[in-house]
Design an enzyme around this catalytic site. Sequence first.
Site, PDB file in Angstrom:
ATOM      1  CD  GLU A   1       1.966   7.764   5.202  1.00 54.75           C
ATOM      2  OE1 GLU A   1       2.461   8.854   4.842  1.00 54.75           O
ATOM      3  OE2 GLU A   1       0.883   7.319   4.776  1.00 54.75           O
TER       4      GLU A   1
ATOM      5  CG  ASN B   1       9.248   9.271  -2.615  1.00 55.78           C
ATOM      6  OD1 ASN B   1       8.032   9.438  -2.651  1.00 55.78           O
ATOM      7  ND2 ASN B   1      10.042   9.516  -3.645  1.00 55.78           N
TER       8      ASN B   1
ATOM      9  CD  GLU C   1      -2.919   1.333   2.232  1.00 55.54           C
ATOM     10  OE1 GLU C   1      -3.862   2.144   2.061  1.00 55.54           O
ATOM     11  OE2 GLU C   1      -2.809   0.597   3.224  1.00 55.54           O
TER      12      GLU C   1
ATOM     13  CG  PHE D   1      -9.827  10.427   4.378  1.00 56.47           C
ATOM     14  CD1 PHE D   1      -9.270  11.669   4.641  1.00 56.47           C
ATOM     15  CD2 PHE D   1      -9.975  10.049   3.045  1.00 56.47           C
ATOM     16  CE1 PHE D   1      -8.880  12.522   3.615  1.00 56.47           C
ATOM     17  CE2 PHE D   1      -9.590  10.887   2.007  1.00 56.47           C
ATOM     18  CZ  PHE D   1      -9.031  12.122   2.297  1.00 56.47           C
ATOM     19  CD  GLU D   2     -14.466   4.699   1.303  1.00 58.61           C
ATOM     20  OE1 GLU D   2     -15.258   4.262   0.456  1.00 58.61           O
ATOM     21  OE2 GLU D   2     -13.558   4.006   1.822  1.00 58.61           O
TER      22      GLU D   2
ATOM     23  CE  LYS E   1      -4.710  26.571  -2.781  1.00 61.02           C
ATOM     24  NZ  LYS E   1      -3.873  27.488  -1.970  1.00 61.02           N
TER      25      LYS E   1
ATOM     26  CG  ASP F   1      -2.298  15.895  -1.071  1.00 58.95           C
ATOM     27  OD1 ASP F   1      -3.161  16.541  -1.696  1.00 58.95           O
ATOM     28  OD2 ASP F   1      -1.592  16.389  -0.183  1.00 58.95           O
TER      29      ASP F   1
ATOM     30  CG  ASP G   1     -12.574  12.068  -1.369  1.00 54.28           C
ATOM     31  OD1 ASP G   1     -11.445  12.316  -1.864  1.00 54.28           O
ATOM     32  OD2 ASP G   1     -12.931  12.503  -0.259  1.00 54.28           O
TER      33      ASP G   1
ATOM     34  CB  THR H   1     -11.029   5.038   6.652  1.00 52.04           C
ATOM     35  OG1 THR H   1     -11.135   5.875   5.488  1.00 52.04           O
ATOM     36  CG2 THR H   1     -10.224   3.798   6.313  1.00 52.04           C
TER      37      THR H   1
END
Length: 250
Positions: A107, A134, A82, A231-232, A161, A157, A193, A229
Amino acid sequence: MPEMPAQPLPDKSSDPRTFRDHPVSFVRRSGRMTPSQDRAWEDLGPRFLLELPRGHAATSVADEVRVDPAEVFGRVAPLTVEVGSGQGHAIVHAAEAHPERNFLAIEVFRAGLARTMIRAEWAAADNLKMVEANAPEVLEQALPEGSVDELWVFFPDPWAKERHKKRRLVAPKFLKIAARALRPGGVLRLATDWEDYAEQMREVCDSAPDFSRDFEGDWAPRFEGRVLTAFEQKGINKGRDIRDLSYRRA
């Protein structure tokens, strides 16, 4: 595989991005760890964390680093990786549900990895390892070619912008890296999303010569292996459509 000592980090006054030939998809902020996260890092790190020698940047991987998953996990088993595992909700859930598989969480945010360690201990997920680095460098340099069975990129992310969109992870260069890491027939799973990012993901993946769609229609069905989650759910509550995509390595 024995832990490899990390090389000294560069002077903090340096911008890590100056050592790379393209923008990274994150900005690594130095957030404080809670006492419980500090304890997890110290106590659980030796159990779950795969220490890799650093390159020039604080989250980079030294060019000579090579990782043998069979040595890391002590067995040969299908490997799921992941990218951007956050606090570990999805990957810990999957590792607990599928003890027959190996899982690797990548992560850059240490506090998130510490929370993942805590969750992994609760779940007794000894088939899960973590890397603080990374992700594209781990996939491109450290892991053997064709060693990954599934590659997950959930809610990266969106860099909303216009001037920041060049930082989005899912771009043609990343698809080349993903193709190298995945075995033939391996699966790339994505979710977001953010509608215009979903459309970009689909366009990039559809154009990648090493991948073919693993779904019919406009979007893939929701991946059942992805735990819901907070967040979702927040995105759903705001009326956003959650878009899944799934592509198979040719």
